[in-house]
Design an enzyme around this catalytic site. Structure first.
Site, PDB file in Angstrom:
ATOM      1  N   CYS A  91     -44.838  43.488  17.612  1.00  0.00           N
ATOM      2  CA  CYS A  91     -45.250  42.197  17.055  1.00  0.00           C
ATOM      3  C   CYS A  91     -46.689  42.389  16.617  1.00  0.00           C
ATOM      4  O   CYS A  91     -47.604  42.345  17.433  1.00  0.00           O
ATOM      5  CB  CYS A  91     -45.142  41.073  18.081  1.00  0.00           C
ATOM      6  SG  CYS A  91     -45.764  39.504  17.411  1.00  0.00           S
ATOM      7  N   CYS A  98     -49.000  39.100  17.037  1.00  0.00           N
ATOM      8  CA  CYS A  98     -49.294  38.499  18.340  1.00  0.00           C
ATOM      9  C   CYS A  98     -48.612  39.346  19.390  1.00  0.00           C
ATOM     10  O   CYS A  98     -48.887  40.527  19.504  1.00  0.00           O
ATOM     11  CB  CYS A  98     -48.796  37.051  18.356  1.00  0.00           C
ATOM     12  SG  CYS A  98     -49.268  36.156  19.838  1.00  0.00           S
ATOM     13  N   SER A  99     -47.744  38.761  20.140  1.00  0.00           N
ATOM     14  CA  SER A  99     -47.016  39.497  21.166  1.00  0.00           C
ATOM     15  C   SER A  99     -45.665  38.846  21.368  1.00  0.00           C
ATOM     16  O   SER A  99     -45.191  38.713  22.487  1.00  0.00           O
ATOM     17  CB  SER A  99     -47.783  39.484  22.483  1.00  0.00           C
ATOM     18  OG  SER A  99     -49.119  39.847  22.254  1.00  0.00           O
ATOM     19  N   CYS A 100     -45.047  38.427  20.273  1.00  0.00           N
ATOM     20  CA  CYS A 100     -43.759  37.761  20.356  1.00  0.00           C
ATOM     21  C   CYS A 100     -42.754  38.730  20.973  1.00  0.00           C
ATOM     22  O   CYS A 100     -42.726  39.902  20.627  1.00  0.00           O
ATOM     23  CB  CYS A 100     -43.304  37.313  18.975  1.00  0.00           C
ATOM     24  SG  CYS A 100     -44.492  36.173  18.248  1.00  0.00           S
TER      25      CYS A 100
END
Lengths: 104, 202
Positions: free
Chosen positions: B105, B108-110
């Site tokens: 991701c 972000c950090s999805c």
């Protein structure tokens, strides 16, 4: 929105550091931020777009210097204030009173 | 920003800030601290990659399920009960002899929480987010995955709306294993695509 968060393809970010048997939360406050945000999110007080918008408005230096859950905290506080749920003065006063209680 | 954090302050400053928010929201009746305790405990102990491993093991042992999983990941995962926040819309991508999939991701950090739990630090880190899309083979090598040049590497960039789960290849020599035994072989990283599933040591 363009910004520091758009990291795909950036160079010279250093090595990828992995941690064995990593805990879900490294500090107690991380779990609290996660839990508070999740609860308000699930109850519909705000949505993922508001989350993204708040995070993408962070300044580049601040974004790079802070951790994942500090980003969450930043977003949470931003959204709470912008939505009129809390005021910045209220938050600052509460921090001050907690600090004084801790010192006494 | 209207407010100004002391970002290089010791952790106690951040902890104090969090405590202030929790106290204020609780005082206003907008938050129940006990509910937060439960939620934290749930993510610390119940929701994690063992869920995703069950999905993978089912796909390995049930061809009809595998087909449903690849056609409509969200629905097939929901059949096993692993739905919810940050896993509403899922795509499952299959590793084969010709294709290796890897998830990132960059923005972000999805991450698919219901099947994998919360993301590890390295997945959220700037180096992984930056390099996974510009040098996936190099990243894979660092993770100990050496792929021959004729294997195509596909990198899937998650978004706030859509999450991916890699269906790793079933290792050779596991024909006699039960679904539970197979699930025990499946690691978190193999479902992110930064590891392969190893056959059990004989």
């Amino acid at each position: 929105m363009n910004g520091i968060h758009d990291m795909g393809g950036m160079q010279c970010m250093g090595p990828i550091i992995r941690e064995e048997n990593e805990p879900q939360f490294h500090e107690e406050w991380e779990g609290r931020v996660f839990g508070m945000f999740f609860t308000n999110f699930a109850e519909g007080h705000f949505n993922v777009d508001m989350f993204r918008h708040a995070i993408e408005r962070m300044g580049p230096a601040e974004y790079l210097e802070t951790s994942y859950y500090e980003h969450w905290l930043h977003v949470y506080e931003t959204v709470l204030v912008e939505r009129g749920i809390l005021t910045q003065a209220e938050i600052d006063a509460k921090i001050e009173s907690l600090r004084q209680a801790g010192e006494s | 920003m209207a407010h100004d954090h002391a970002h290089n302050a010791p952790p106690s400053e951040t902890a104090m800030r969090v405590k202030a928010l929790e106290t204020l929201l609780t005082e206003k009746g907008l938050l129940d601290p006990a509910a937060i305790d439960t939620l934290v405990e749930t993510y610390e102990t119940k929701i994690g990659p063992r869920n995703g491993a069950k999905v993978v093991a089912r796909a390995w042992t049930d061809p009809d399920y595998k087909q449903r999983l690849l056609e409509d990941g969200s629905a097939a995962i929901a059949e096993l009960g692993f739905s919810g926040v940050q896993g509403e819309d899922m795509i499952v991508v299959e590793n084969t002899d010709d294709v290796h999939n890897m998830v990132t991701c960059t923005l972000c950090s999805c991450y698919p929480w219901p099947t994998l739990g919360l993301p590890p630090i390295w997945f959220k880190s700037a180096p992984y987010r930056a390099r996974s899309v510009i040098d996936p083979r190099g990243v894979l090598e660092e993770f100990g995955v050496a792929l021959s040049d004729d294997i195509e590497v596909r990198v899937w960039d998650s978004s706030a709306e859509l999450r991916y789960l890699v269906l790793p290849q079933r290792p050779a020599g596991t024909e006699g294993l039960s679904e539970d035994e197979l699930a025990a072989l499946v690691t978190r990283d193999s479902m992110i695509g930064t590891a392969l599933v190893e056959a059990p040591a004989s």
